[in-house]
Design a protein around this motif. Sequence first.
Motif, PDB file in Angstrom:
ATOM      1  N   TRP A   1       0.835  -1.201   0.000  1.00 33.76           N
ATOM      2  CA  TRP A   1       0.000   0.000   0.000  1.00 33.76           C
ATOM      3  C   TRP A   1       0.866   1.246   0.000  1.00 33.76           C
ATOM      4  O   TRP A   1       1.853   1.326   0.722  1.00 33.76           O
ATOM      5  CB  TRP A   1      -0.886   0.034   1.233  1.00 33.76           C
ATOM      6  CG  TRP A   1      -2.001  -0.948   1.244  1.00 33.76           C
ATOM      7  CD1 TRP A   1      -2.070  -2.094   1.986  1.00 33.76           C
ATOM      8  CD2 TRP A   1      -3.214  -0.876   0.502  1.00 33.76           C
ATOM      9  NE1 TRP A   1      -3.247  -2.748   1.739  1.00 33.76           N
ATOM     10  CE2 TRP A   1      -3.977  -2.015   0.835  1.00 33.76           C
ATOM     11  CE3 TRP A   1      -3.732   0.027  -0.415  1.00 33.76           C
ATOM     12  CZ2 TRP A   1      -5.226  -2.269   0.283  1.00 33.76           C
ATOM     13  CZ3 TRP A   1      -4.979  -0.223  -0.969  1.00 33.76           C
ATOM     14  CH2 TRP A   1      -5.712  -1.354  -0.626  1.00 33.76           C
TER      15      TRP A   1
ATOM     16  N   TRP B   1      -2.991   0.057  -4.022  1.00 31.53           N
ATOM     17  CA  TRP B   1      -2.128  -1.105  -3.938  1.00 31.53           C
ATOM     18  C   TRP B   1      -1.159  -1.054  -5.113  1.00 31.53           C
ATOM     19  O   TRP B   1      -1.575  -0.976  -6.275  1.00 31.53           O
ATOM     20  CB  TRP B   1      -2.961  -2.385  -3.992  1.00 31.53           C
ATOM     21  CG  TRP B   1      -2.146  -3.612  -3.835  1.00 31.53           C
ATOM     22  CD1 TRP B   1      -1.766  -4.481  -4.823  1.00 31.53           C
ATOM     23  CD2 TRP B   1      -1.604  -4.129  -2.621  1.00 31.53           C
ATOM     24  NE1 TRP B   1      -1.024  -5.498  -4.282  1.00 31.53           N
ATOM     25  CE2 TRP B   1      -0.912  -5.305  -2.936  1.00 31.53           C
ATOM     26  CE3 TRP B   1      -1.649  -3.702  -1.288  1.00 31.53           C
ATOM     27  CZ2 TRP B   1      -0.259  -6.070  -1.976  1.00 31.53           C
ATOM     28  CZ3 TRP B   1      -1.001  -4.460  -0.335  1.00 31.53           C
ATOM     29  CH2 TRP B   1      -0.314  -5.628  -0.683  1.00 31.53           C
TER      30      TRP B   1
ATOM     31  N   PRO C   1      -5.757  -4.956  -3.383  1.00 29.48           N
ATOM     32  CA  PRO C   1      -4.928  -6.115  -3.730  1.00 29.48           C
ATOM     33  C   PRO C   1      -5.680  -7.231  -4.438  1.00 29.48           C
ATOM     34  O   PRO C   1      -5.074  -7.995  -5.196  1.00 29.48           O
ATOM     35  CB  PRO C   1      -4.384  -6.609  -2.388  1.00 29.48           C
ATOM     36  CG  PRO C   1      -4.974  -5.775  -1.329  1.00 29.48           C
ATOM     37  CD  PRO C   1      -5.790  -4.702  -1.954  1.00 29.48           C
TER      38      PRO C   1
END
Length: 146
Positions: free
Chosen positions: A32, A47, A61
Amino acid sequence: MENLWRLATGQDPNPEDYHGIEFWSNPERTGWLTKQGDYIKTWRRRWFVLKQGKLFWFKDPTTAASPSGIPRGVIPVSDCLTVKGAEDVLRKPSAFELSTPNSTMFFLADSDKEKEDWINSIGRAIVQHSRSLADNEVVDYDSTRR
């Protein structure tokens, strides 16, 4: 609304920028980061995936982990000039910047260690890419003499 803005400003990545790269499989680095927008200067948590000389970002993600996932953006490291800390510029902790000939992008990591890890990983990718370009540009001066 954001999708319309991205479409109107040409921010959607070109499929050619990520075609054939399995960003979901064995990336060099993931995590992140909070990225400042290019046009609207808001901060958004995204992400990030670094793989095969490209820095991709996704909304989350799970999108990055899917072969059908589409990145929200792509930065080829071949376009990057520098990656360095930017706490003094932004006056925010764990900040760093990535500059290209056309722009400077700002990021916030969750910690100073994460910031340093990202700077090192991106820096290595820049060096590796520049070395591979140099290796491909070897000129054989003897072949031009006859």
